[in-house]
Design a protein around this motif. Structure first.
Motif, short mmCIF file in Angstrom:
data_model
loop_
_atom_site.label_atom_id
_atom_site.label_comp_id
_atom_site.label_asym_id
_atom_site.label_seq_id
_atom_site.Cartn_x
_atom_site.Cartn_y
_atom_site.Cartn_z
N GLY A 47 8.50 -2.52 -20.21
CA GLY A 47 9.27 -1.36 -20.65
C GLY A 47 8.25 -0.23 -20.56
N GLY A 48 8.90 1.00 -21.15
CA GLY A 48 8.32 2.18 -21.28
C GLY A 48 8.38 3.29 -20.20
N SER A 49 7.85 4.38 -20.30
CA SER A 49 7.85 5.50 -19.22
C SER A 49 7.56 4.93 -18.02
N PRO A 50 7.92 5.56 -16.92
CA PRO A 50 7.47 4.98 -15.52
C PRO A 50 5.87 5.21 -15.53
N GLN A 51 5.18 6.31 -16.06
CA GLN A 51 3.73 6.04 -16.06
C GLN A 51 3.46 4.91 -16.79
N VAL A 52 3.80 4.68 -17.87
CA VAL A 52 3.46 3.23 -18.75
C VAL A 52 3.65 2.14 -17.94
N LYS A 53 4.62 2.18 -17.25
CA LYS A 53 5.10 0.86 -16.54
C LYS A 53 4.07 0.76 -15.19
N GLN A 54 3.63 1.69 -14.53
CA GLN A 54 2.83 1.86 -13.45
C GLN A 54 1.72 1.58 -14.01
N HIS A 55 1.03 1.73 -15.06
CA HIS A 55 -0.10 1.35 -15.60
C HIS A 55 -0.59 0.21 -15.92
N LEU A 56 0.64 -0.35 -16.64
CA LEU A 56 0.79 -1.85 -16.88
C LEU A 56 0.57 -2.78 -15.43
N ASN A 57 1.40 -2.37 -14.54
CA ASN A 57 1.64 -2.95 -13.20
C ASN A 57 0.38 -2.93 -12.75
N GLU A 58 -0.60 -2.08 -12.42
CA GLU A 58 -1.74 -1.95 -11.93
C GLU A 58 -2.87 -2.99 -12.65
N LEU A 59 -2.61 -3.03 -13.87
CA LEU A 59 -3.30 -4.00 -14.58
C LEU A 59 -2.99 -5.47 -14.44
N GLY A 60 -1.78 -5.81 -13.80
CA GLY A 60 -1.31 -6.95 -13.70
C GLY A 60 -0.27 -7.44 -14.21
N PHE A 61 0.41 -6.32 -15.23
CA PHE A 61 1.56 -7.10 -15.99
C PHE A 61 2.78 -6.79 -15.15
N VAL A 62 3.04 -7.79 -14.28
CA VAL A 62 4.30 -7.79 -13.51
C VAL A 62 5.28 -8.94 -13.80
N GLU A 63 6.50 -8.96 -13.69
CA GLU A 63 7.23 -9.96 -14.02
C GLU A 63 7.08 -11.06 -13.42
N ASN A 64 7.18 -12.31 -13.98
CA ASN A 64 6.92 -13.48 -13.60
C ASN A 64 5.37 -14.13 -13.54
N SER A 65 4.64 -13.20 -14.11
CA SER A 65 3.03 -13.44 -14.07
C SER A 65 2.86 -14.03 -15.26
N GLU A 66 1.89 -15.08 -15.42
CA GLU A 66 1.46 -15.67 -16.47
C GLU A 66 0.41 -14.75 -17.12
N VAL A 67 0.66 -14.78 -18.91
CA VAL A 67 -0.39 -14.05 -19.37
C VAL A 67 -0.58 -14.91 -20.83
N MET A 68 -1.69 -14.83 -21.30
CA MET A 68 -2.17 -15.60 -22.40
C MET A 68 -2.96 -14.72 -23.47
N ILE A 69 -2.60 -14.83 -24.70
CA ILE A 69 -3.31 -14.26 -25.83
C ILE A 69 -4.58 -14.71 -26.10
N VAL A 70 -5.76 -14.11 -25.99
CA VAL A 70 -6.97 -14.73 -26.24
C VAL A 70 -7.13 -14.69 -27.71
N SER A 71 -7.05 -13.53 -28.24
CA SER A 71 -7.39 -13.19 -29.67
C SER A 71 -6.29 -11.93 -30.16
N GLU A 72 -6.30 -12.05 -31.65
CA GLU A 72 -5.40 -10.77 -32.06
C GLU A 72 -6.13 -10.46 -33.31
N LEU A 73 -6.12 -8.81 -33.33
CA LEU A 73 -6.81 -8.52 -34.72
C LEU A 73 -5.75 -7.22 -34.97
N GLN A 74 -5.40 -7.39 -36.11
CA GLN A 74 -4.55 -6.08 -36.61
C GLN A 74 -3.38 -5.86 -35.63
#
Length: 71
Positions: free
Chosen positions: A18-45
């Motif tokens: 989600g987000g604005s078209p610019q945010v969606k485009q930025h995330l898409n360029e990083l590889g965050f596209v539908e049906n892709s696998e992602v895994m959280i390595v670590s979380e801090l706050q």
């Protein structure tokens, strides 16, 4: 569910970005596209380090809330 509340170390599938078209485009360029696998390595706050397509990427909580996943 949003990526920000997912379990660390569990493979997830991105369902939508989600987000604005610019945010969606930025995330898409990083590889965050539908049906892709992602895994959280670590979380801090609410900020995350995630593994996607053999890369590790840091996301702040606001960006992580825009990515919807399910397992």
């Amino acid at each position: 569910m949003p990526l920000s509340i997912a379990t660390v170390g569990k493979p997830l599938i991105i369902r939508s970005v989600g987000g604005s078209p610019q945010v969606k485009q930025h995330l898409n360029e990083l590889g965050f596209v539908e049906n892709s696998e992602v895994m959280i390595v670590s979380e801090l706050q609410g900020n995350l380090i995630v593994k996607i397509k053999d890369s590790r990427i840091a996301l702040d909580k606001a960006m992580a809330l825009k990515i919807s996943v399910n397992n």
